[in-house]
Scaffold this motif. Structure first.
Motif, PDB file in Angstrom:
ATOM      1  N   SER A  11      -4.705  69.745  25.357  1.00  0.00           N
ATOM      2  CA  SER A  11      -3.978  68.610  24.778  1.00  0.00           C
ATOM      3  C   SER A  11      -4.814  67.957  23.683  1.00  0.00           C
ATOM      4  CB  SER A  11      -3.674  67.563  25.854  1.00  0.00           C
ATOM      5  OG  SER A  11      -2.787  68.072  26.817  1.00  0.00           O
ATOM      6  N   TYR A  12      -6.104  67.867  23.941  1.00  0.00           N
ATOM      7  CA  TYR A  12      -7.020  67.232  22.978  1.00  0.00           C
ATOM      8  C   TYR A  12      -6.998  67.990  21.642  1.00  0.00           C
ATOM      9  CZ  TYR A  12     -11.443  64.929  21.581  1.00  0.00           C
ATOM     10  OH  TYR A  12     -12.416  64.217  20.935  1.00  0.00           O
ATOM     11  N   ARG A  13      -6.983  69.331  21.724  1.00  0.00           N
ATOM     12  CA  ARG A  13      -6.934  70.139  20.498  1.00  0.00           C
ATOM     13  C   ARG A  13      -5.707  69.777  19.663  1.00  0.00           C
ATOM     14  NH1 ARG A  13      -7.194  76.096  22.931  1.00  0.00           N
ATOM     15  NH2 ARG A  13      -7.338  76.811  20.795  1.00  0.00           N
ATOM     16  N   VAL A  14      -4.556  69.653  20.322  1.00  0.00           N
ATOM     17  CA  VAL A  14      -3.328  69.362  19.579  1.00  0.00           C
ATOM     18  C   VAL A  14      -3.371  67.940  19.012  1.00  0.00           C
ATOM     19  CG1 VAL A  14      -0.819  69.125  19.745  1.00  0.00           C
ATOM     20  CG2 VAL A  14      -1.969  71.037  20.872  1.00  0.00           C
ATOM     21  N   ARG A  15      -3.895  66.987  19.801  1.00  0.00           N
ATOM     22  CA  ARG A  15      -3.957  65.605  19.293  1.00  0.00           C
ATOM     23  C   ARG A  15      -4.879  65.527  18.064  1.00  0.00           C
ATOM     24  NH1 ARG A  15      -4.519  64.194  24.883  1.00  0.00           N
ATOM     25  NH2 ARG A  15      -6.691  63.653  24.468  1.00  0.00           N
ATOM     26  N   ILE A  16      -6.004  66.234  18.110  1.00  0.00           N
ATOM     27  CA  ILE A  16      -6.911  66.234  16.945  1.00  0.00           C
ATOM     28  C   ILE A  16      -6.201  66.844  15.732  1.00  0.00           C
ATOM     29  CG2 ILE A  16      -9.047  67.229  15.990  1.00  0.00           C
ATOM     30  CD1 ILE A  16     -10.151  67.172  18.923  1.00  0.00           C
ATOM     31  N   PHE A  17      -5.518  67.947  15.957  1.00  0.00           N
ATOM     32  CA  PHE A  17      -4.804  68.631  14.873  1.00  0.00           C
ATOM     33  C   PHE A  17      -3.783  67.683  14.225  1.00  0.00           C
ATOM     34  CE2 PHE A  17      -1.661  71.447  13.001  1.00  0.00           C
ATOM     35  CZ  PHE A  17      -2.401  72.502  12.508  1.00  0.00           C
ATOM     36  N   LEU A  18      -3.016  66.982  15.070  1.00  0.00           N
ATOM     37  CA  LEU A  18      -2.001  66.059  14.550  1.00  0.00           C
ATOM     38  C   LEU A  18      -2.656  64.938  13.744  1.00  0.00           C
ATOM     39  CD1 LEU A  18       0.347  65.811  17.673  1.00  0.00           C
ATOM     40  CD2 LEU A  18       0.866  66.915  15.485  1.00  0.00           C
ATOM     41  N   ARG A  19      -3.796  64.448  14.246  1.00  0.00           N
ATOM     42  CA  ARG A  19      -4.513  63.375  13.541  1.00  0.00           C
ATOM     43  C   ARG A  19      -5.004  63.878  12.172  1.00  0.00           C
ATOM     44  NH1 ARG A  19      -7.126  58.848  15.765  1.00  0.00           N
ATOM     45  NH2 ARG A  19      -5.556  58.890  17.407  1.00  0.00           N
ATOM     46  N   GLU A  20      -5.499  65.117  12.130  1.00  0.00           N
ATOM     47  CA  GLU A  20      -5.954  65.696  10.856  1.00  0.00           C
ATOM     48  C   GLU A  20      -4.798  65.781   9.856  1.00  0.00           C
ATOM     49  OE1 GLU A  20      -8.844  66.826   9.562  1.00  0.00           O
ATOM     50  OE2 GLU A  20     -10.131  66.402  11.296  1.00  0.00           O
ATOM     51  N   LYS A  21      -3.609  66.069  10.372  1.00  0.00           N
ATOM     52  CA  LYS A  21      -2.430  66.210   9.507  1.00  0.00           C
ATOM     53  C   LYS A  21      -1.779  64.864   9.199  1.00  0.00           C
ATOM     54  CE  LYS A  21      -1.580  70.788   9.276  1.00  0.00           C
ATOM     55  NZ  LYS A  21      -1.357  71.522   8.006  1.00  0.00           N
ATOM     56  N   GLY A  22      -2.157  63.839   9.953  1.00  0.00           N
ATOM     57  CA  GLY A  22      -1.525  62.535   9.772  1.00  0.00           C
ATOM     58  C   GLY A  22      -0.089  62.501  10.291  1.00  0.00           C
ATOM     59  N   ILE A  23       0.167  63.241  11.372  1.00  0.00           N
ATOM     60  CA  ILE A  23       1.529  63.297  11.937  1.00  0.00           C
ATOM     61  C   ILE A  23       1.577  62.465  13.222  1.00  0.00           C
ATOM     62  CG2 ILE A  23       3.347  64.822  12.827  1.00  0.00           C
ATOM     63  CD1 ILE A  23       1.903  67.171  11.465  1.00  0.00           C
ATOM     64  N   ASP A  24       2.621  61.639  13.326  1.00  0.00           N
ATOM     65  CA  ASP A  24       2.851  60.871  14.568  1.00  0.00           C
ATOM     66  C   ASP A  24       3.938  61.548  15.374  1.00  0.00           C
ATOM     67  OD1 ASP A  24       1.148  58.734  14.709  1.00  0.00           O
ATOM     68  OD2 ASP A  24       2.345  57.546  13.290  1.00  0.00           O
ATOM     69  N   VAL A  25       3.653  61.883  16.608  1.00  0.00           N
ATOM     70  CA  VAL A  25       4.660  62.513  17.470  1.00  0.00           C
ATOM     71  C   VAL A  25       4.746  61.684  18.752  1.00  0.00           C
ATOM     72  CG1 VAL A  25       5.210  64.587  18.802  1.00  0.00           C
ATOM     73  CG2 VAL A  25       4.137  64.812  16.572  1.00  0.00           C
ATOM     74  N   PRO A  26       5.942  61.337  19.200  1.00  0.00           N
ATOM     75  CA  PRO A  26       6.053  60.626  20.484  1.00  0.00           C
ATOM     76  C   PRO A  26       5.431  61.468  21.599  1.00  0.00           C
ATOM     77  CG  PRO A  26       8.171  60.659  19.338  1.00  0.00           C
ATOM     78  CD  PRO A  26       7.253  61.567  18.577  1.00  0.00           C
TER      79      PRO A  26
END
Ligand code: GSH
Length: 202
Positions: A11-26
């Motif tokens: 889960s941490y990998r995906v959260r970091i990836f989203l943060r790098e992309k600047g994407i907010d996902v519920p």
């Protein structure tokens, strides 16, 4: 869209990836302590009873952290985190697999075969956990040699999903009492570079 996630490195990998992309996902928090990941309603989303799981608005389900990251790479290409041309894409794939198979796999075996959290999931072999624990510094030493050419990131000049995978291994390694050896200067520098990024607080 919803990302089912919670404790743990994937889960941490995906959260970091989203943060790098600047994407907010519920996000929906899945509580391991309550066994929510093995509840029938969750098993309908992922028959393996694992997180993370991405549920799209049309009901499509994507599991596997790298597959979820790939989905977001397609929908949000900038900044590219899976490479930007034939060679860099191949190198990112190569290094992400090496990080998963060589480093994550070894540290994962220590966790799976020694932590009470996994006692109901598999037959634990503590002696195997110990062998794998002893192998971890050798895996970091291998990476240190690889990084001796001075490149800043695993796949070359650009930060990529491979750095996320291997960086999370550094974090996991520490949690299980296997700090990256201090004399491995190339890995130490790379680790500081990667974990100093704002996305690491994700
Ligand atoms: N290959 C999967 C692994 C997913 C995985 O093992 N997730 C862990 C948390 S980090 C989990 O849900 N473990 C619970 C279990 O396997 O019972 C991925 O990359 O997403």
């Amino acid at each position: 869209m919803k990302l089912y996630q919670g404790m743990g490195p994937n889960s941490y990998r995906v959260r970091i990836f989203l943060r790098e992309k600047g994407i907010d996902v519920p996000m929906v928090e899945v509580d391991f302590a309550k066994g929510e990941h093995k509840a029938p309603v969750f098993l309908e989303l992922n028959s393996l009873g694992q997180i993370p799981v991405l549920e799209l608005d049309d009901g499509a389900i994507v599991t596997e952290s790298v597959a979820i990251c790939r989905y977001f790479e397609e929908t949000h290409p900038e900044p590219p985190l899976f490479g930007s041309d034939a060679v860099s894409r191949a190198k990112v794939e190569m290094w992400n697999r090496r990080a998963e198979l060589v480093i994550f796999g070894t540290i994962g075996n220590v966790a799976l075969h020694s932590d009470a959290l996994f006692k109901d999931r598999l037959t634990q072999f503590p002696a195997f956990a110990e062998t794998e624990r002893q192998a971890v510094p050798r895996k970091w030493a291998w990476l240190d040699q690889e990084l001796a050419d001075g490149r800043p990131f695993l796949a070359g000049e650009s930060f990529s999903v491979a750095d996320i995978t291997a960086g999370v291994c550094g974090w996991l390694s520490e949690i299980f009492g296997m700090e990256i050896p201090a004399d491995l200067k190339n890995v130490q520098r790379w680790n500081e570079r990667v974990r100093g990024r704002p996305s690491w607080n994700a």
